[in-house]
Motif scaffolding. Sequence first.
Motif, PDB file in Angstrom:
ATOM      1  N   VAL A 228     -28.767  19.883  30.490  1.00 58.16           N
ATOM      2  CA  VAL A 228     -27.617  20.613  29.946  1.00 58.16           C
ATOM      3  C   VAL A 228     -28.106  21.859  29.211  1.00 58.16           C
ATOM      4  O   VAL A 228     -27.882  22.060  28.023  1.00 58.16           O
ATOM      5  CB  VAL A 228     -26.753  19.727  29.007  1.00 58.16           C
TER       6      VAL A 228
ATOM      7  N   GLU B 189     -31.225  25.053  34.056  1.00 56.94           N
ATOM      8  CA  GLU B 189     -30.631  24.693  35.345  1.00 56.94           C
ATOM      9  C   GLU B 189     -30.715  25.864  36.318  1.00 56.94           C
ATOM     10  O   GLU B 189     -30.792  25.681  37.546  1.00 56.94           O
ATOM     11  CB  GLU B 189     -29.180  24.245  35.191  1.00 56.94           C
TER      12      GLU B 189
ATOM     13  N   PHE C 126     -24.426  29.735  35.209  1.00 57.12           N
ATOM     14  CA  PHE C 126     -24.552  28.908  34.014  1.00 57.12           C
ATOM     15  C   PHE C 126     -23.620  29.384  32.902  1.00 57.12           C
ATOM     16  O   PHE C 126     -22.984  28.577  32.208  1.00 57.12           O
ATOM     17  CB  PHE C 126     -25.998  28.915  33.521  1.00 57.12           C
TER      18      PHE C 126
ATOM     19  N   THR D 222     -20.110  28.231  33.388  1.00 57.98           N
ATOM     20  CA  THR D 222     -19.893  26.797  33.597  1.00 57.98           C
ATOM     21  C   THR D 222     -20.474  25.987  32.438  1.00 57.98           C
ATOM     22  O   THR D 222     -19.799  25.747  31.445  1.00 57.98           O
ATOM     23  CB  THR D 222     -20.495  26.350  34.942  1.00 57.98           C
ATOM     24  N   THR D 223     -21.741  25.615  32.528  1.00 57.71           N
ATOM     25  CA  THR D 223     -22.341  24.698  31.564  1.00 57.71           C
ATOM     26  C   THR D 223     -22.281  25.211  30.133  1.00 57.71           C
ATOM     27  O   THR D 223     -22.135  24.422  29.191  1.00 57.71           O
ATOM     28  CB  THR D 223     -23.796  24.393  31.952  1.00 57.71           C
TER      29      THR D 223
ATOM     30  N   TYR E 261     -19.752  23.944  27.555  1.00 61.30           N
ATOM     31  CA  TYR E 261     -19.898  22.721  26.771  1.00 61.30           C
ATOM     32  C   TYR E 261     -20.237  23.055  25.318  1.00 61.30           C
ATOM     33  O   TYR E 261     -19.945  22.285  24.413  1.00 61.30           O
ATOM     34  CB  TYR E 261     -20.996  21.833  27.359  1.00 61.30           C
TER      35      TYR E 261
ATOM     36  N   ASP F 232     -29.195  17.440  36.465  1.00 61.43           N
ATOM     37  CA  ASP F 232     -28.160  16.933  35.556  1.00 61.43           C
ATOM     38  C   ASP F 232     -27.183  16.046  36.320  1.00 61.43           C
ATOM     39  O   ASP F 232     -25.977  16.341  36.387  1.00 61.43           O
ATOM     40  CB  ASP F 232     -27.411  18.103  34.903  1.00 61.43           C
TER      41      ASP F 232
ATOM     42  N   MET G 229     -23.864  14.961  34.481  1.00 65.02           N
ATOM     43  CA  MET G 229     -23.042  15.953  33.813  1.00 65.02           C
ATOM     44  C   MET G 229     -21.881  16.371  34.716  1.00 65.02           C
ATOM     45  O   MET G 229     -22.083  16.760  35.874  1.00 65.02           O
ATOM     46  CB  MET G 229     -23.866  17.193  33.454  1.00 65.02           C
TER      47      MET G 229
ATOM     48  N   LEU H 161     -19.380  18.907  36.157  1.00 70.52           N
ATOM     49  CA  LEU H 161     -19.521  20.345  36.331  1.00 70.52           C
ATOM     50  C   LEU H 161     -18.226  21.057  35.936  1.00 70.52           C
ATOM     51  O   LEU H 161     -17.155  20.734  36.448  1.00 70.52           O
ATOM     52  CB  LEU H 161     -19.887  20.657  37.783  1.00 70.52           C
TER      53      LEU H 161
END
Length: 213
Positions: A9, A13, A165, A168-169, A172, A205, A208, A210
């Motif tokens: 995370v 990535e 990235f 998206t990620t 979080y 990941d 996780m 997406l």
Amino acid sequence: MLTVHHLRVSQSERIVWLCEELGLAYELKCYDRDPQTRAAPPEYKALHPLGAAPVITDGDMVLAETNAIIDYIIARHGGGRLSVAPDAANYPDYLYWLHYVNGTLQPSGSLPMMLNRAGVPEDGPFMQAMVQRRKRAVQAVENRLSRSPYLAGAEFTAADIVMGFSLTTVRYFSPLDLSAFPTILAYLVRISARPAYRAAMQKGDPDMALLLS
């Protein structure tokens, strides 16, 4: 052997995805965050003085910083693929968007997050200015993708890997509603459907969810 040290995370990535796109032989070492602090574990921090992701090793060489790693892998291991040649007409576009992500877009999201943790009022003028700055940064991406299927032009490049990235990620850590950006949402569908992306996320990941919408 090229080794990608992937903190789960995190923006490392991108490097896993890059290696999958290039079809490289590489070793993947994954590290879990501390469940309480969400920080990288000591063994990851020991890899490089910055103690932050991403990090790669290639023999005795240790390298950090996303774009430095991307340039290194493309030049040393990828035969120049997923970049744009300096004499190409869209080379400036590739350079701009490759560096826009970590230079403008991502800081525009991380600064409000840090201010919030520091107790700065959400309705205060400084925080609101930062929120508006992030909206402008995202709108610039929307505008670009309304004119071109990918950031550098007609073809998918490493600039799109870096951007992925941050749309998206990273949400979080710094939530962002993309419902007002339909072109970005269509772009996320496009890039996330790539087999290399799916393979990278499954390897790095797998647990996780997406954030693609």
